[in-house]
Design a protein around this motif. Structure first.
Motif, PDB file in Angstrom:
ATOM      1  N   ARG A   8      46.764  47.248  55.276  1.00  0.00           N
ATOM      2  CA  ARG A   8      47.115  47.792  53.968  1.00  0.00           C
ATOM      3  C   ARG A   8      47.030  46.745  52.859  1.00  0.00           C
ATOM      4  NH1 ARG A   8      52.837  50.354  55.395  1.00  0.00           N
ATOM      5  NH2 ARG A   8      52.910  48.331  56.446  1.00  0.00           N
ATOM      6  N   ALA A   9      46.906  45.475  53.239  1.00  0.00           N
ATOM      7  CA  ALA A   9      46.811  44.407  52.242  1.00  0.00           C
ATOM      8  C   ALA A   9      45.569  44.558  51.367  1.00  0.00           C
ATOM      9  CB  ALA A   9      46.794  43.044  52.928  1.00  0.00           C
ATOM     10  N   TRP A  10      44.544  45.237  51.905  1.00  0.00           N
ATOM     11  CA  TRP A  10      43.304  45.442  51.140  1.00  0.00           C
ATOM     12  C   TRP A  10      43.087  46.926  50.822  1.00  0.00           C
ATOM     13  CZ3 TRP A  10      38.748  42.015  53.356  1.00  0.00           C
ATOM     14  CH2 TRP A  10      38.975  40.680  52.973  1.00  0.00           C
ATOM     15  N   LYS A  11      44.108  47.730  50.950  1.00  0.00           N
ATOM     16  CA  LYS A  11      43.947  49.160  50.721  1.00  0.00           C
ATOM     17  C   LYS A  11      44.104  49.467  49.237  1.00  0.00           C
ATOM     18  CE  LYS A  11      45.483  53.696  52.331  1.00  0.00           C
ATOM     19  NZ  LYS A  11      46.440  54.437  53.192  1.00  0.00           N
ATOM     20  N   VAL A  12      42.988  49.798  48.579  1.00  0.00           N
ATOM     21  CA  VAL A  12      42.998  50.141  47.152  1.00  0.00           C
ATOM     22  C   VAL A  12      42.073  51.334  46.932  1.00  0.00           C
ATOM     23  CG1 VAL A  12      43.538  47.810  46.334  1.00  0.00           C
ATOM     24  CG2 VAL A  12      41.153  48.504  46.646  1.00  0.00           C
ATOM     25  N   PRO A  13      42.303  52.137  45.899  1.00  0.00           N
ATOM     26  CA  PRO A  13      41.404  53.257  45.593  1.00  0.00           C
ATOM     27  C   PRO A  13      40.017  52.747  45.207  1.00  0.00           C
ATOM     28  CG  PRO A  13      43.514  53.491  44.453  1.00  0.00           C
ATOM     29  CD  PRO A  13      43.479  52.104  45.012  1.00  0.00           C
ATOM     30  N   PRO A  14      38.983  53.582  45.389  1.00  0.00           N
ATOM     31  CA  PRO A  14      37.617  53.172  45.016  1.00  0.00           C
ATOM     32  C   PRO A  14      37.492  52.730  43.562  1.00  0.00           C
ATOM     33  CG  PRO A  14      37.552  55.173  46.334  1.00  0.00           C
ATOM     34  CD  PRO A  14      38.996  54.912  46.040  1.00  0.00           C
ATOM     35  N   ARG A  15      38.220  53.395  42.667  1.00  0.00           N
ATOM     36  CA  ARG A  15      38.150  53.025  41.255  1.00  0.00           C
ATOM     37  C   ARG A  15      38.648  51.598  41.037  1.00  0.00           C
ATOM     38  NH1 ARG A  15      41.762  55.743  36.403  1.00  0.00           N
ATOM     39  NH2 ARG A  15      40.892  54.519  34.677  1.00  0.00           N
ATOM     40  N   THR A  16      39.718  51.238  41.712  1.00  0.00           N
ATOM     41  CA  THR A  16      40.265  49.884  41.582  1.00  0.00           C
ATOM     42  C   THR A  16      39.309  48.860  42.157  1.00  0.00           C
ATOM     43  OG1 THR A  16      42.507  50.778  41.742  1.00  0.00           O
ATOM     44  CG2 THR A  16      42.236  48.415  42.128  1.00  0.00           C
ATOM     45  N   LEU A  17      38.691  49.186  43.287  1.00  0.00           N
ATOM     46  CA  LEU A  17      37.716  48.274  43.889  1.00  0.00           C
ATOM     47  C   LEU A  17      36.519  48.076  42.965  1.00  0.00           C
ATOM     48  CD1 LEU A  17      36.649  46.587  46.233  1.00  0.00           C
ATOM     49  CD2 LEU A  17      35.790  48.705  47.281  1.00  0.00           C
ATOM     50  N   ALA A  18      36.038  49.162  42.365  1.00  0.00           N
ATOM     51  CA  ALA A  18      34.905  49.054  41.437  1.00  0.00           C
ATOM     52  C   ALA A  18      35.250  48.170  40.248  1.00  0.00           C
ATOM     53  CB  ALA A  18      34.487  50.447  40.957  1.00  0.00           C
ATOM     54  N   LEU A  19      36.481  48.293  39.745  1.00  0.00           N
ATOM     55  CA  LEU A  19      36.916  47.451  38.635  1.00  0.00           C
ATOM     56  C   LEU A  19      36.938  45.984  39.050  1.00  0.00           C
ATOM     57  CD1 LEU A  19      38.114  47.195  35.756  1.00  0.00           C
ATOM     58  CD2 LEU A  19      40.378  47.461  36.823  1.00  0.00           C
ATOM     59  N   GLY A  20      37.425  45.712  40.252  1.00  0.00           N
ATOM     60  CA  GLY A  20      37.475  44.339  40.734  1.00  0.00           C
ATOM     61  C   GLY A  20      36.097  43.731  40.881  1.00  0.00           C
ATOM     62  N   ILE A  21      35.142  44.511  41.385  1.00  0.00           N
ATOM     63  CA  ILE A  21      33.769  44.016  41.529  1.00  0.00           C
ATOM     64  C   ILE A  21      33.156  43.754  40.161  1.00  0.00           C
ATOM     65  CG2 ILE A  21      31.458  44.629  42.329  1.00  0.00           C
ATOM     66  CD1 ILE A  21      32.812  46.289  44.535  1.00  0.00           C
ATOM     67  N   TYR A  22      33.390  44.669  39.229  1.00  0.00           N
ATOM     68  CA  TYR A  22      32.891  44.501  37.858  1.00  0.00           C
ATOM     69  C   TYR A  22      33.418  43.198  37.256  1.00  0.00           C
ATOM     70  CZ  TYR A  22      33.156  45.173  32.754  1.00  0.00           C
ATOM     71  OH  TYR A  22      33.095  45.002  31.397  1.00  0.00           O
ATOM     72  N   GLY A  23      34.699  42.938  37.442  1.00  0.00           N
ATOM     73  CA  GLY A  23      35.298  41.754  36.851  1.00  0.00           C
ATOM     74  C   GLY A  23      34.854  40.462  37.513  1.00  0.00           C
ATOM     75  N   LEU A  24      35.014  40.362  38.816  1.00  0.00           N
ATOM     76  CA  LEU A  24      34.732  39.106  39.502  1.00  0.00           C
ATOM     77  C   LEU A  24      33.242  38.828  39.603  1.00  0.00           C
ATOM     78  CD1 LEU A  24      37.759  39.478  40.153  1.00  0.00           C
ATOM     79  CD2 LEU A  24      37.298  38.441  42.383  1.00  0.00           C
ATOM     80  N   PHE A  25      32.466  39.817  39.996  1.00  0.00           N
ATOM     81  CA  PHE A  25      31.020  39.605  40.144  1.00  0.00           C
ATOM     82  C   PHE A  25      30.353  39.480  38.772  1.00  0.00           C
ATOM     83  CE2 PHE A  25      26.776  41.586  40.167  1.00  0.00           C
ATOM     84  CZ  PHE A  25      26.115  40.689  40.987  1.00  0.00           C
ATOM     85  N   GLY A  26      30.640  40.426  37.881  1.00  0.00           N
ATOM     86  CA  GLY A  26      29.971  40.428  36.581  1.00  0.00           C
ATOM     87  C   GLY A  26      30.290  39.203  35.751  1.00  0.00           C
ATOM     88  N   TYR A  27      31.561  38.825  35.707  1.00  0.00           N
ATOM     89  CA  TYR A  27      31.964  37.694  34.872  1.00  0.00           C
ATOM     90  C   TYR A  27      31.313  36.397  35.321  1.00  0.00           C
ATOM     91  CZ  TYR A  27      34.865  33.935  33.038  1.00  0.00           C
ATOM     92  OH  TYR A  27      35.297  32.769  32.449  1.00  0.00           O
TER      93      TYR A  27
END
Length: 282
Positions: A53-72
């Motif tokens: 559960r430490a990595w359990k997040v909704p798809p929308r939250t995961l997409a936001l994280g990828i946008y932030g970390l990868f894109g930036y």
């Protein structure tokens, strides 16, 4: 450990990012971004092994994280190799100001006041000073790549500001999920490297610098920053973030051996002043 201590730890690690990115600028940007982000996710692996559960997040939250970390980070590393690194780094650090300016657009119930407009003008004046200060050297060398290199620097600032505000629009997630954001973003970047970039051999020095980049500014800093925001007043912690461009630029000057010019001092002063003014206008 108090929230301020976590924030200062993240800031100290982030001041090394531009210098490490410049030292590794000979590596393809997707490779650099991918390896560093995967390494940065490693500290959260034991948590997932104990509790999925430490990595359990909704798809929308995961997409936001990828946008932030990868894109930036991809945009930042592109900027550091196609524009003078000190000035590109200053433009990138418009993100605290952009967080204030974009807040009325992305967050309900937040308005833009006249002082925000003044802060915006000061911030972009600082960016212009950084660009104009670098353009003379680029022109003298007959190299115009430095001009367009500021575009990804500005884009990276927008991505990080919008990502930071976006985390307030999604459901709360555990700090350990930052590791998932980094791992998925890193794997995505390595896939792009395999398809779009030539393969390169890493030297022992490259491996050491990549490990430092991943475990520091692209790893521990994210976890510390998230814990600071969860435990403390985001407005006070945000003000502390304005230490980052000054520390980062000072370290870049030391690493690159460049003298301190009046345009760099002016740009740093304008950007930091604008960001502090924008925060106080809330």
């Amino acid at each position: 450990m108090p929230a301020t201590a976590y924030a200062l730890l993240a800031i100290a690690l982030w001041t090394t990012l531009a210098s490490l990115g410049t030292a590794l600028s000979h590596l393809p940007p997707f490779l650099l971004t991918g390896v560093a982000l995967v390494i940065g996710s490693v500290p959260s692996w034991p948590l997932v092994a104990r509790d999925r559960r430490a990595w359990k997040v909704p798809p929308r939250t995961l997409a936001l994280g990828i946008y932030g970390l990868f894109g930036y980070h991809f945009l930042l590393f592109i900027a550091l190799r196609h524009a003078p690194p000190v000035e590109a780094n200053l433009v990138n650090y418009l993100w605290p100001l952009l967080m204030v300016v974009l807040a009325p657009v992305l967050l309900p119930g937040v308005s833009l006041r006249p002082l925000h407009v003044v802060a915006g003008l000061l911030g972009f004046a600082g960016a212009a000073a950084a660009i104009l200060g670098a353009s003379g050297g680029a022109t003298a060398a007959g190299n115009t790549r430095g001009y367009w290199g500021f575009l990804p620097a500005l884009a990276s600032a927008f991505v990080w500001a919008s990502y930071s505000l976006g985390t307030k629009r999604v459901a709360a997630f555990p700090t350990s999920a930052i590791g998932l954001f980094g791992l998925v973003s890193g794997v995505l970047s390595l896939g792009c490297h395999a398809v779009l970039e030539p393969s390169v051999a890493l030297s022992a020095r490259d491996v050491v610098l990549l490990a430092l980049c991943g475990l520091g500014p692209l790893g521990a800093a994210f976890f510390a920053w998230d814990m600071a925001l969860k435990r403390g007043d985001a407005r006070q912690i945000g003000i502390l973030s304005y230490i980052t461009p000054l520390g980062s630029t000072a370290l870049l000057l030391l690493v690159t051996g460049r003298p301190l010019t009046w345009t760099i001092v002016l740009a740093a002063w304008l950007i930091v002043s604008a960001a502090v003014m924008g925060t106080r206008a809330r």
